[in-house]
Design a protein around this motif. Structure first.
Motif, mmCIF file in Angstrom:
data_model
loop_
_atom_site.group_PDB
_atom_site.id
_atom_site.type_symbol
_atom_site.label_atom_id
_atom_site.label_comp_id
_atom_site.label_asym_id
_atom_site.label_seq_id
_atom_site.Cartn_x
_atom_site.Cartn_y
_atom_site.Cartn_z
ATOM 1 N N LEU A 1 -16.971 39.521 -79.255
ATOM 2 C CA LEU A 1 -17.656 39.581 -80.549
ATOM 3 C C LEU A 1 -18.464 38.316 -80.813
ATOM 4 O O LEU A 1 -19.604 38.387 -81.291
ATOM 5 N N ILE A 2 -17.898 37.166 -80.495
ATOM 6 C CA ILE A 2 -18.608 35.896 -80.689
ATOM 7 C C ILE A 2 -19.839 35.838 -79.792
ATOM 8 O O ILE A 2 -20.923 35.429 -80.229
ATOM 9 N N THR A 3 -19.698 36.263 -78.542
ATOM 10 C CA THR A 3 -20.835 36.249 -77.618
ATOM 11 C C THR A 3 -21.929 37.188 -78.101
ATOM 12 O O THR A 3 -23.115 36.817 -78.132
ATOM 13 N N GLN A 4 -21.553 38.396 -78.497
ATOM 14 C CA GLN A 4 -22.563 39.339 -78.973
ATOM 15 C C GLN A 4 -23.256 38.820 -80.226
ATOM 16 O O GLN A 4 -24.474 38.949 -80.366
ATOM 17 N N SER B 1 -28.110 36.375 -82.634
ATOM 18 C CA SER B 1 -28.464 35.479 -83.736
ATOM 19 C C SER B 1 -29.431 34.359 -83.357
ATOM 20 O O SER B 1 -30.013 33.738 -84.234
ATOM 21 N N PHE B 2 -29.564 34.072 -82.081
ATOM 22 C CA PHE B 2 -30.400 32.952 -81.657
ATOM 23 C C PHE B 2 -31.516 33.446 -80.746
ATOM 24 O O PHE B 2 -31.307 34.343 -79.939
ATOM 25 N N ALA B 3 -32.676 32.834 -80.881
ATOM 26 C CA ALA B 3 -33.848 33.248 -80.098
ATOM 27 C C ALA B 3 -33.703 32.911 -78.622
ATOM 28 O O ALA B 3 -34.346 33.527 -77.784
ATOM 29 N N ASN B 4 -32.858 31.932 -78.310
ATOM 30 C CA ASN B 4 -32.679 31.568 -76.910
ATOM 31 C C ASN B 4 -31.219 31.193 -76.670
ATOM 32 O O ASN B 4 -30.444 30.995 -77.605
ATOM 33 N N LEU B 5 -30.867 31.089 -75.406
ATOM 34 C CA LEU B 5 -29.478 30.802 -75.044
ATOM 35 C C LEU B 5 -29.040 29.408 -75.479
ATOM 36 O O LEU B 5 -27.852 29.180 -75.688
ATOM 37 N N ASP B 6 -29.981 28.496 -75.667
ATOM 38 C CA ASP B 6 -29.601 27.140 -76.095
ATOM 39 C C ASP B 6 -28.859 27.171 -77.426
ATOM 40 O O ASP B 6 -27.841 26.501 -77.592
ATOM 41 N N GLY B 7 -29.359 27.938 -78.371
ATOM 42 C CA GLY B 7 -28.692 28.044 -79.674
ATOM 43 C C GLY B 7 -27.366 28.764 -79.580
ATOM 44 O O GLY B 7 -26.411 28.440 -80.284
ATOM 45 N N ALA B 8 -27.293 29.741 -78.706
ATOM 46 C CA ALA B 8 -26.077 30.540 -78.550
ATOM 47 C C ALA B 8 -25.020 29.829 -77.716
ATOM 48 O O ALA B 8 -23.832 30.160 -77.808
ATOM 49 N N ALA C 1 -24.225 37.269 -70.363
ATOM 50 C CA ALA C 1 -24.659 36.062 -71.075
ATOM 51 C C ALA C 1 -24.771 34.846 -70.167
ATOM 52 O O ALA C 1 -25.628 33.986 -70.391
ATOM 53 N N THR C 2 -23.913 34.762 -69.155
ATOM 54 C CA THR C 2 -23.854 33.543 -68.348
ATOM 55 C C THR C 2 -24.350 33.709 -66.925
ATOM 56 O O THR C 2 -24.719 32.729 -66.280
ATOM 57 N N GLY C 3 -24.291 34.929 -66.394
ATOM 58 C CA GLY C 3 -24.626 35.150 -64.987
ATOM 59 C C GLY C 3 -23.563 34.631 -64.040
ATOM 60 O O GLY C 3 -23.755 34.662 -62.823
ATOM 61 N N GLU C 4 -22.434 34.182 -64.580
ATOM 62 C CA GLU C 4 -21.350 33.638 -63.752
ATOM 63 C C GLU C 4 -20.645 34.763 -62.998
ATOM 64 O O GLU C 4 -20.110 35.697 -63.610
ATOM 65 N N GLU C 5 -20.617 34.664 -61.692
ATOM 66 C CA GLU C 5 -20.039 35.702 -60.831
ATOM 67 C C GLU C 5 -18.559 35.959 -61.135
ATOM 68 O O GLU C 5 -18.068 37.060 -60.947
ATOM 69 N N PRO D 1 -23.162 27.009 -77.604
ATOM 70 C CA PRO D 1 -21.858 26.536 -78.082
ATOM 71 C C PRO D 1 -20.888 27.686 -78.367
ATOM 72 O O PRO D 1 -19.678 27.558 -78.152
ATOM 73 N N TYR D 2 -21.420 28.796 -78.810
ATOM 74 C CA TYR D 2 -20.581 29.960 -79.109
ATOM 75 C C TYR D 2 -20.141 30.657 -77.831
ATOM 76 O O TYR D 2 -19.011 31.116 -77.711
ATOM 77 N N VAL D 3 -21.039 30.740 -76.866
ATOM 78 C CA VAL D 3 -20.687 31.316 -75.567
ATOM 79 C C VAL D 3 -19.624 30.441 -74.899
ATOM 80 O O VAL D 3 -18.663 30.952 -74.309
ATOM 81 N N ASP D 4 -19.769 29.120 -75.018
ATOM 82 C CA ASP D 4 -18.747 28.212 -74.469
ATOM 83 C C ASP D 4 -17.387 28.484 -75.110
ATOM 84 O O ASP D 4 -16.370 28.543 -74.410
ATOM 85 N N ALA D 5 -17.364 28.637 -76.425
ATOM 86 C CA ALA D 5 -16.107 28.939 -77.123
ATOM 87 C C ALA D 5 -15.536 30.270 -76.642
ATOM 88 O O ALA D 5 -14.334 30.399 -76.407
ATOM 89 N N ALA D 6 -16.411 31.248 -76.468
ATOM 90 C CA ALA D 6 -15.963 32.561 -75.984
ATOM 91 C C ALA D 6 -15.354 32.448 -74.588
ATOM 92 O O ALA D 6 -14.344 33.096 -74.286
ATOM 93 N N GLU D 7 -15.942 31.606 -73.751
ATOM 94 C CA GLU D 7 -15.393 31.412 -72.410
ATOM 95 C C GLU D 7 -13.993 30.789 -72.470
ATOM 96 O O GLU D 7 -13.109 31.152 -71.701
ATOM 97 N N HIS D 8 -13.784 29.875 -73.401
ATOM 98 C CA HIS D 8 -12.448 29.292 -73.580
ATOM 99 C C HIS D 8 -11.442 30.362 -74.013
ATOM 100 O O HIS D 8 -10.312 30.394 -73.515
ATOM 101 N N LEU D 9 -11.851 31.214 -74.936
ATOM 102 C CA LEU D 9 -10.958 32.289 -75.394
ATOM 103 C C LEU D 9 -10.621 33.233 -74.246
ATOM 104 O O LEU D 9 -9.468 33.643 -74.088
ATOM 105 N N PHE D 10 -11.618 33.587 -73.463
ATOM 106 C CA PHE D 10 -11.396 34.471 -72.317
ATOM 107 C C PHE D 10 -10.424 33.832 -71.328
ATOM 108 O O PHE D 10 -9.494 34.478 -70.841
#
Length: 190
Positions: A51-54, A59-66, A119-123, A68-77
């Motif tokens: 939900l945070i990643t989506q 909400s942000f025009a580019n991944l730079d703004g998103a 969101a990340t392209g991480e394999e 910090p939230y994607v990083d938090a989502a990765e920690h939760l995962f």
């Protein structure tokens, strides 16, 4: 949610006292309470990661703004309990408490690993998706009567069946644009 989780080793507190202070010991004497189980629910951490990643992607025009939230989502995962089937609850140190496996946690695991991969392209998220899909195929899908089994014990013995809502979502979310709602993504894909 991010703040609560970050200050709690990335485990989301879900119970609060009347003054909104955390109640980390809620139901310590009835750990398997159906509606307010004791401890953390890894499936909710996985779901919040999606939900945070989506939200961030929409909400942000580019991944730079998103980011910090994607990083938090990765920690939760990453904070999941280390078992592919995901124990229903853990204590605050990550030790499984209620070891049953719920189908919705696997559906969310599929959705979130696919969303984080987009969101990340991480394999590693594609690999997690494949691992969760294999577990679902081997243990959760009822290949004889259809549907998914709702609940398994820690040894993957079936304990019941339920509705298909989470399972149905897991057939859509991994294949749609994570930056928009499911309904909009389905409409756009048509």
């Amino acid at each position: 949610v991010i703040g609560w989780a970050k200050h709690n080793e990335w485990r989301i507190p879900e119970h609060f006292k009347s003054d909104w202070s955390l109640d980390l010991e809620c139901n310590v004497d009835k750990k398997d309470d159906q509606f307010k189980p004791y401890g953390a629910t890894p499936g909710h951490g996985i779901e919040w990661a999606r939900l945070i990643t989506q939200w961030a992607l929409s909400s942000f025009a580019n991944l730079d703004g998103a980011q910090p939230y994607v990083d938090a989502a990765e920690h939760l995962f990453a904070r999941a309990d280390g078992t592919v089937g995901l124990a229903y609850t853990t204590d605050w140190n990550g030790k499984p408490v209620v070891t049953d496996r719920m189908h919705w946690t696997l559906a969310e695991s599929l959705n979130t690993s696919a969303t984080l991969y987009a969101a990340t392209g991480e394999e590693m998220y594609a690999n997690w998706y494949a691992t969760f899909a294999q577990y679902v195929d081997e243990h959760v899908i009822d290949h004889e009567s259809g549907s998914w089994f709702h609940q398994l014990d820690k040894n993957n013995h079936v304990m019941g069946k339920s509705d298909l809502y989470p399972a149905f979502q897991s057939t859509l979310i991994p294949f749609l644009d994570p930056a928009v709602s499911i309904a909009t993504a389905v409409k756009n894909a048509a």
